[in-house]
Enzyme design. Structure first.
Site, PDB file in Angstrom:
ATOM      1  N   HIS A 281      -0.487  -6.805  -5.049  1.00 39.03           N
ATOM      2  CA  HIS A 281      -0.573  -8.184  -4.302  1.00 39.03           C
ATOM      3  C   HIS A 281      -0.248  -9.419  -5.040  1.00 39.03           C
ATOM      4  O   HIS A 281       0.172  -9.354  -6.110  1.00 39.03           O
ATOM      5  CB  HIS A 281      -2.159  -8.352  -3.867  1.00 39.03           C
ATOM      6  CG  HIS A 281      -2.230 -10.076  -3.422  1.00 39.03           C
ATOM      7  ND1 HIS A 281      -2.692 -10.477  -4.341  1.00 39.03           N
ATOM      8  CD2 HIS A 281      -2.334 -10.435  -1.843  1.00 39.03           C
ATOM      9  CE1 HIS A 281      -2.779 -11.986  -3.627  1.00 39.03           C
ATOM     10  NE2 HIS A 281      -2.497 -11.971  -2.419  1.00 39.03           N
TER      11      HIS A 281
ATOM     12  N   HIS B 149       1.200  -1.547   0.126  1.00 37.47           N
ATOM     13  CA  HIS B 149       0.008   0.051   0.037  1.00 37.47           C
ATOM     14  C   HIS B 149       0.768   1.814   0.231  1.00 37.47           C
ATOM     15  O   HIS B 149       1.783   1.693   0.967  1.00 37.47           O
ATOM     16  CB  HIS B 149      -0.780  -0.123   1.442  1.00 37.47           C
ATOM     17  CG  HIS B 149      -2.214  -0.775   1.335  1.00 37.47           C
ATOM     18  ND1 HIS B 149      -2.885  -0.864   0.180  1.00 37.47           N
ATOM     19  CD2 HIS B 149      -2.414  -2.518   1.882  1.00 37.47           C
ATOM     20  CE1 HIS B 149      -3.549  -2.330   0.435  1.00 37.47           C
ATOM     21  NE2 HIS B 149      -3.267  -3.083   1.701  1.00 37.47           N
TER      22      HIS B 149
ATOM     23  N   HIS C 102     -20.893  -7.650  -4.849  1.00 37.25           N
ATOM     24  CA  HIS C 102     -22.237  -6.979  -4.141  1.00 37.25           C
ATOM     25  C   HIS C 102     -21.594  -5.552  -4.671  1.00 37.25           C
ATOM     26  O   HIS C 102     -22.819  -4.951  -4.510  1.00 37.25           O
ATOM     27  CB  HIS C 102     -21.727  -6.855  -2.816  1.00 37.25           C
ATOM     28  CG  HIS C 102     -20.217  -6.526  -2.273  1.00 37.25           C
ATOM     29  ND1 HIS C 102     -19.327  -7.249  -1.940  1.00 37.25           N
ATOM     30  CD2 HIS C 102     -19.885  -4.726  -1.378  1.00 37.25           C
ATOM     31  CE1 HIS C 102     -18.408  -6.898  -1.741  1.00 37.25           C
ATOM     32  NE2 HIS C 102     -18.494  -5.620  -1.611  1.00 37.25           N
TER      33      HIS C 102
ATOM     34  N   GLY D  22      -4.721 -19.712  12.308  1.00 41.23           N
ATOM     35  CA  GLY D  22      -3.722 -19.335  11.707  1.00 41.23           C
ATOM     36  C   GLY D  22      -3.818 -17.675  12.651  1.00 41.23           C
ATOM     37  O   GLY D  22      -4.941 -18.165  13.723  1.00 41.23           O
TER      38      GLY D  22
END
Length: 302
Positions: free
Chosen positions: A106, A96, A173, A257
């Site tokens: 990513h 970022h 969405h 995790g």
């Protein structure tokens, strides 16, 4: 799967994490903080760069989970492995940047092996780019590197993994792509272990050549308050995808995790503006209309 292949994958992943951190740290001139951890189900090494000269936050995480039963996020796709012990290991990275003109990026490469009569195993991962402000030359460069990562292993892989990426990094969405895509693959074992592992290494090794030239091209671009506000707004979409849609996040949390390491992909700051609309003809509108649509960015697909 014998111990030796798993050990080879782990050694590569740890070396990849080192390589990524060394190069990003050199670009930013800021060191990573390392956080080693271990638990009843595995171990890992999380590295975080925060408040750097170039990046607001970068997380590069290595984890190796060894557990007795698959979490729902995986067993729903592989019911035949329900209740089986397994190992899962991988390296994940999210960048970022401070400057809104430097895109978010990513990358993830991972390996899974189950303790079952068939010694079920597979590789997965990929990389994708999420610009705040879109530039065609950046998207073309990114996808050219993605193509070159796949090309030695078969001409059909890049278009296949690109389409998979476009379909995966989609917010249903919002009816919106997360970014300009890249590569995504999962449950991959074609050609046997050596071939699948070599492809996975190639994708991991092509991330920096895909990303750093874009960073270097955009890092000095002037910006102001409105561009920063739009960056925070678009980061809100990134958060929505990771928490609502991402299978890897669900797998990590369901497997027990380390939560801090799993959620290191989230930006340090984000915003949501109610019913926000871009001004017609603005660069913000261009991102939505031109760049957040599946598109053939390089000539091999045209």
């Amino acid at each position: 799967m014998t111990a030796a292949p798993s050990d080879k994958v782990r050694a590569y992943l740890l070396a990849l994490q080192n390589h990524l951190c060394q190069n990003i740290s050199a670009e930013d001139k800021t060191a990573f903080h390392e956080d080693k951890w271990s638990s009843a189900i595995g171990d890992g090494r999380t590295r975080i760069l925060r408040e750097g000269n170039l990046f607001e936050q970068v997380g590069v995480n290595f984890s190796h989970i060894r557990a007795n039963a698959l979490p729902e996020a995986a067993s729903a796709r592989h019911p035949e492995l329900t209740g089986r012990p397994y190992q899962a290991m991988g390296v994940s990275l999210v960048c970022h940047a401070l400057n809104p003109y430097v895109p978010t990026a990513h990358m993830n490469v991972r390996f899974f092996v189950a303790d079952d009569p068939q010694e079920t195993w597979w590789f997965g991962g990929g990389f994708d780019l999420t610009p705040i402000y879109g530039f065609e030359e950046d998207a073309v460069h990114w996808h050219t590197q993605a193509y070159e990562a796949c090309q030695p292993f078969g001409e059909e892989l890049y278009p296949r993994f690109k389409q998979w990426c476009d379909e995966y990094f989609f917010l249903p969405h919002r009816d919106e792509q997360r970014g300009v895509g890249g590569l995504f693959f999962d449950d991959f074992k074609e050609g046997g272990f050596d071939q699948a592992f070599a492809l996975t290494r190639s994708i991991g090794d092509h991330f920096l050549p895909a990303y750093l030239p874009i960073v270097q091209r955009r890092r000095e671009t002037p910006y102001g308050r409105s561009q920063r506000e739009f960056q925070l707004y678009r980061r809100g979409r990134y958060v929505e995808f990771n928490l609502v849609c991402d299978r890897g996040t669900r797998f990590g949390l369901q497997s027990g995790g380390r939560t801090e390491s799993i959620l290191m992909s989230l930006p340090p700051k984000a915003a949501w503006y109610y019913d926000w609309k871009p001004h017609p003809g603005s660069p913000e509108e261009a991102l939505l209309l031109t760049f957040l649509k599946p598109r053939a960015w390089i000539s091999c697909l045209r």
